[in-house]
Scaffold this motif. Structure first.
Motif, PDB file in Angstrom:
ATOM      1  N   LYS A 245      11.896  14.186  -0.005  1.00 53.84           N
ATOM      2  CA  LYS A 245      11.723  15.650  -0.020  1.00 53.84           C
ATOM      3  C   LYS A 245      13.078  16.346  -0.066  1.00 53.84           C
ATOM      4  N   ALA A 246      14.014  15.868   0.758  1.00 53.58           N
ATOM      5  CA  ALA A 246      15.347  16.474   0.785  1.00 53.58           C
ATOM      6  C   ALA A 246      16.076  16.242  -0.537  1.00 53.58           C
ATOM      7  N   ARG A 247      15.938  15.055  -1.100  1.00 54.16           N
ATOM      8  CA  ARG A 247      16.639  14.709  -2.340  1.00 54.16           C
ATOM      9  C   ARG A 247      16.138  15.526  -3.515  1.00 54.16           C
ATOM     10  N   ASN A 248      14.819  15.782  -3.561  1.00 53.27           N
ATOM     11  CA  ASN A 248      14.229  16.455  -4.720  1.00 53.27           C
ATOM     12  C   ASN A 248      13.919  17.928  -4.483  1.00 53.27           C
ATOM     13  N   GLY A 249      14.142  18.404  -3.258  1.00 50.60           N
ATOM     14  CA  GLY A 249      13.863  19.796  -2.955  1.00 50.60           C
ATOM     15  C   GLY A 249      12.381  20.114  -2.901  1.00 50.60           C
ATOM     16  N   TRP A 250      11.577  19.127  -2.506  1.00 47.93           N
ATOM     17  CA  TRP A 250      10.133  19.311  -2.427  1.00 47.93           C
ATOM     18  C   TRP A 250       9.705  19.554  -0.987  1.00 47.93           C
ATOM     19  N   SER A 251       8.548  20.162  -0.856  1.00 48.29           N
ATOM     20  CA  SER A 251       7.998  20.387   0.489  1.00 48.29           C
ATOM     21  C   SER A 251       7.051  19.266   0.900  1.00 48.29           C
ATOM     22  N   ILE A 252       6.567  18.503  -0.074  1.00 46.93           N
ATOM     23  CA  ILE A 252       5.647  17.401   0.200  1.00 46.93           C
ATOM     24  C   ILE A 252       6.061  16.197  -0.629  1.00 46.93           C
ATOM     25  N   TYR A 253       6.007  15.011  -0.020  1.00 46.21           N
ATOM     26  CA  TYR A 253       6.215  13.782  -0.792  1.00 46.21           C
ATOM     27  C   TYR A 253       5.264  12.710  -0.270  1.00 46.21           C
ATOM     28  N   GLY A 254       4.212  12.457  -1.041  1.00 42.33           N
ATOM     29  CA  GLY A 254       3.276  11.393  -0.703  1.00 42.33           C
ATOM     30  C   GLY A 254       2.551  11.599   0.612  1.00 42.33           C
ATOM     31  N   ASP A 255       1.968  10.526   1.094  1.00 40.04           N
ATOM     32  CA  ASP A 255       1.202  10.544   2.342  1.00 40.04           C
ATOM     33  C   ASP A 255       1.808   9.520   3.302  1.00 40.04           C
TER      34      ASP A 255
ATOM     35  N   LEU B 239       0.826  -1.211   0.000  1.00 34.37           N
ATOM     36  CA  LEU B 239       0.000   0.000   0.000  1.00 34.37           C
ATOM     37  C   LEU B 239       0.862   1.263   0.000  1.00 34.37           C
ATOM     38  N   GLN B 240       1.863   1.284   0.857  1.00 30.33           N
ATOM     39  CA  GLN B 240       2.715   2.474   0.881  1.00 30.33           C
ATOM     40  C   GLN B 240       3.456   2.623  -0.440  1.00 30.33           C
ATOM     41  N   GLY B 241       3.777   1.481  -1.065  1.00 28.71           N
ATOM     42  CA  GLY B 241       4.401   1.517  -2.382  1.00 28.71           C
ATOM     43  C   GLY B 241       3.470   2.084  -3.443  1.00 28.71           C
ATOM     44  N   TYR B 242       2.183   1.796  -3.318  1.00 27.26           N
ATOM     45  CA  TYR B 242       1.218   2.353  -4.270  1.00 27.26           C
ATOM     46  C   TYR B 242       1.225   3.873  -4.178  1.00 27.26           C
ATOM     47  N   ASN B 243       1.366   4.393  -2.984  1.00 27.17           N
ATOM     48  CA  ASN B 243       1.349   5.837  -2.782  1.00 27.17           C
ATOM     49  C   ASN B 243       2.693   6.490  -3.130  1.00 27.17           C
ATOM     50  N   TYR B 244       3.794   5.897  -2.662  1.00 26.83           N
ATOM     51  CA  TYR B 244       5.116   6.483  -2.857  1.00 26.83           C
ATOM     52  C   TYR B 244       5.748   6.120  -4.195  1.00 26.83           C
ATOM     53  N   GLY B 245       5.379   4.953  -4.724  1.00 29.18           N
ATOM     54  CA  GLY B 245       6.090   4.383  -5.858  1.00 29.18           C
ATOM     55  C   GLY B 245       6.840   3.145  -5.394  1.00 29.18           C
ATOM     56  N   THR B 246       7.175   2.276  -6.327  1.00 31.26           N
ATOM     57  CA  THR B 246       7.785   1.004  -5.957  1.00 31.26           C
ATOM     58  C   THR B 246       9.196   1.166  -5.402  1.00 31.26           C
TER      59      THR B 246
ATOM     60  N   ASN C 233       9.213   4.313   9.292  1.00 27.31           N
ATOM     61  CA  ASN C 233      10.037   4.283   8.069  1.00 27.31           C
ATOM     62  C   ASN C 233       9.291   4.869   6.877  1.00 27.31           C
ATOM     63  N   ALA C 234       7.961   4.881   6.932  1.00 28.36           N
ATOM     64  CA  ALA C 234       7.209   5.566   5.880  1.00 28.36           C
ATOM     65  C   ALA C 234       7.489   7.067   5.928  1.00 28.36           C
ATOM     66  N   LYS C 235       7.541   7.603   7.141  1.00 34.07           N
ATOM     67  CA  LYS C 235       7.860   9.025   7.300  1.00 34.07           C
ATOM     68  C   LYS C 235       9.315   9.298   6.917  1.00 34.07           C
ATOM     69  N   GLU C 236      10.209   8.382   7.293  1.00 30.98           N
ATOM     70  CA  GLU C 236      11.630   8.541   6.956  1.00 30.98           C
ATOM     71  C   GLU C 236      11.831   8.610   5.442  1.00 30.98           C
ATOM     72  N   TYR C 237      11.149   7.724   4.709  1.00 36.82           N
ATOM     73  CA  TYR C 237      11.295   7.707   3.254  1.00 36.82           C
ATOM     74  C   TYR C 237      10.768   9.004   2.646  1.00 36.82           C
ATOM     75  N   SER C 238       9.659   9.506   3.177  1.00 35.17           N
ATOM     76  CA  SER C 238       9.095  10.756   2.675  1.00 35.17           C
ATOM     77  C   SER C 238      10.074  11.907   2.888  1.00 35.17           C
ATOM     78  N   GLU C 239      10.653  11.984   4.091  1.00 32.76           N
ATOM     79  CA  GLU C 239      11.603  13.054   4.384  1.00 32.76           C
ATOM     80  C   GLU C 239      12.834  12.954   3.481  1.00 32.76           C
ATOM     81  N   MET C 240      13.289  11.734   3.248  1.00 30.69           N
ATOM     82  CA  MET C 240      14.453  11.513   2.391  1.00 30.69           C
ATOM     83  C   MET C 240      14.187  11.991   0.968  1.00 30.69           C
TER      84      MET C 240
END
Length: 402
Positions: A230-240, A196-203, A221-228
């Motif tokens: 965001k930092a990598r791409n310079g975005w303020s939001i990444y997925g849910d 499910l988290q992969g469906y939202n974030y990508g595989t 770790n879902a939050k950790e991946y989102s933060e990672m």
């Protein structure tokens, strides 16, 4: 008799081939004589409802080899027909097995706007071999769009001009996520959460969680991946980061193994005369509620009975906290005063939050024996009985068995 029939059959085709050869010769096109003869004879052979390819083969053999060539070819055609029938039969058997494997074992609490697409979801789920996950797909759609709009599955990797486009691509992507997460069945919630988290974030998340957390999802770790990301791409939001609990509030599963779990013996209702259910088995607020809660205005202090005969394997009676909204009490692992009974066939029952209990470990009880009284001990927000049925230690939905 069969031999005479074969000879007559071959003679008929030989006659037709001879006619075709004569017509070809009369046409003056000697270079096309044999081809013309084959085509003409094939049309006659095809009348016997053979395939065009087989008909042309028979006709060609007649033209080239005469009556004796047809006998061998005819035997081959018969063998081909038998083989075709076997293939059809095998295909039908495979289809039945596919349908059996695709039987859904999940349930989705979703809106009518989502349910209107159930047939289409089922069609593409079956096409992808994931028919048992229709309810999960419905829950995903509920979270993504509520069934509103054209892109109901919110896919972003192809042109979506119709709802069917979105469902077709979305279901295909669900399959990819389930496979990468190594989901085994609709009850495999640990791996379903990864999918499910992969469906939202990508595989990429699925690959990452297998590399870094042995394929185990957590909200952390879902939050950790989102933060990672965001930092990598310079975005303020990444997925849910809360996508998993958001979807699972609409989804629940049960084992479906009614015959195995009951083993021919019925389970009795554990609180006689009180049948109001305040919470069912399934996911709520992002976690699995592993049983049912039974409560009404007059239930406090009412007797709790053994749902089925067996041996008491756990009897906790030390929790003094009997009041509602007690979120800090960890007595009995949160169950408060509880009883567990083994039924000797891999199944057991659990009775939680009781005011007090009346049995001890090792005691044999019969179905209907009083084992305690309804209370509000442990991690409880109100007076009720929490009741579970387990199969080999794993909780299943009690309702199909009561």
């Amino acid at each position: 008799m069969q031999k005479k029939d074969d000879i007559r059959f071959a003679s008929y085709f030989k006659e037709k081939a001879s006619e075709a050869q004569k017509n070809a010769a009369d046409s003056g096109k000697e270079s096309q004589k044999r081809e013309y003869a084959v085509e003409k004879a094939a049309k006659e052979v095809a009348k016997a409802k053979l395939t065009k390819l087989a008909a042309k083969k028979i006709a060609a053999d007649i033209v080239q080899h005469g009556i004796f060539g047809i006998l061998g070819t005819f035997a081959i055609v018969v063998l081909m027909a038998v083989t075709l029938l076997m293939c059809i039969s095998g295909s039908q058997a495979s289809e039945e097995e596919r349908k059996r494997q695709n039987a859904s074992t999940g349930a989705a609490a979703v809106s009518d706007t989502v349910l209107q697409y159930s047939d289409l979801i089922t069609q593409y789920a079956n096409d992808n071999g994931i028919g048992r996950y229709v309810a999960l797909i419905e829950a995903i759609m509920m979270q993504e769009s509520g069934g509103v709009g054209t892109n109901v599955m919110q896919v972003n990797f192809g042109p979506v001009t119709t709802v069917e486009d979105s469902i077709r691509m979305g279901v295909g992507y669900v399959r990819t996520c389930l496979e990468m997460a190594r989901v085994t069945d609709p009850n495999d919630m640990d791996h379903i959460k990864v999918a499910l988290q992969g469906y939202n974030y990508g595989t990429g998340y699925i690959t990452w969680v297998w590399s870094n957390y042995d394929g185990v999802y957590s909200e952390e770790n879902a939050k950790e991946y989102s933060e990672m990301q965001k930092a990598r791409n310079g975005w303020s939001i990444y997925g849910d980061p809360q996508y998993v609990p958001h979807v699972l509030q609409y989804y629940s599963v049960s084992s479906g193994d009614v015959e195995f779990i009951t083993d021919g013996a019925a389970f009795a209702w554990p609180v006689p005369g009180h049948t109001n259910i305040t919470s069912t088995y399934g996911y709520r607020w992002g976690t699995l509620h592993k049983g049912i809660d039974i409560s009404d205005g007059g239930i406090e202090g009412q007797p709790v009975v053994a749902s089925r005969s067996g041996t008491v394997t756990r009897a906790d009676n030390a929790c003094p906290h009997n009041y509602p909204k007690n979120s800090s009490c960890g007595c009995g692992g949160g169950y408060g005063n509880r009883v567990e009974i083994s039924h000797g066939d891999g199944t057991s029952t659990l009775y939680g939050h009781m005011l007090t209990i009346t049995v001890s470990v090792g005691q044999t009880v019969n179905q209907g024996d009083i084992i305690g009284y309804v209370g509000c001990t442990g991690y409880s927000t109100g007076t009720h009985l929490h009741f579970e049925i387990k199969q080999n230690g794993v909780q299943v939905d009690p309702m199909p068995y009561l």
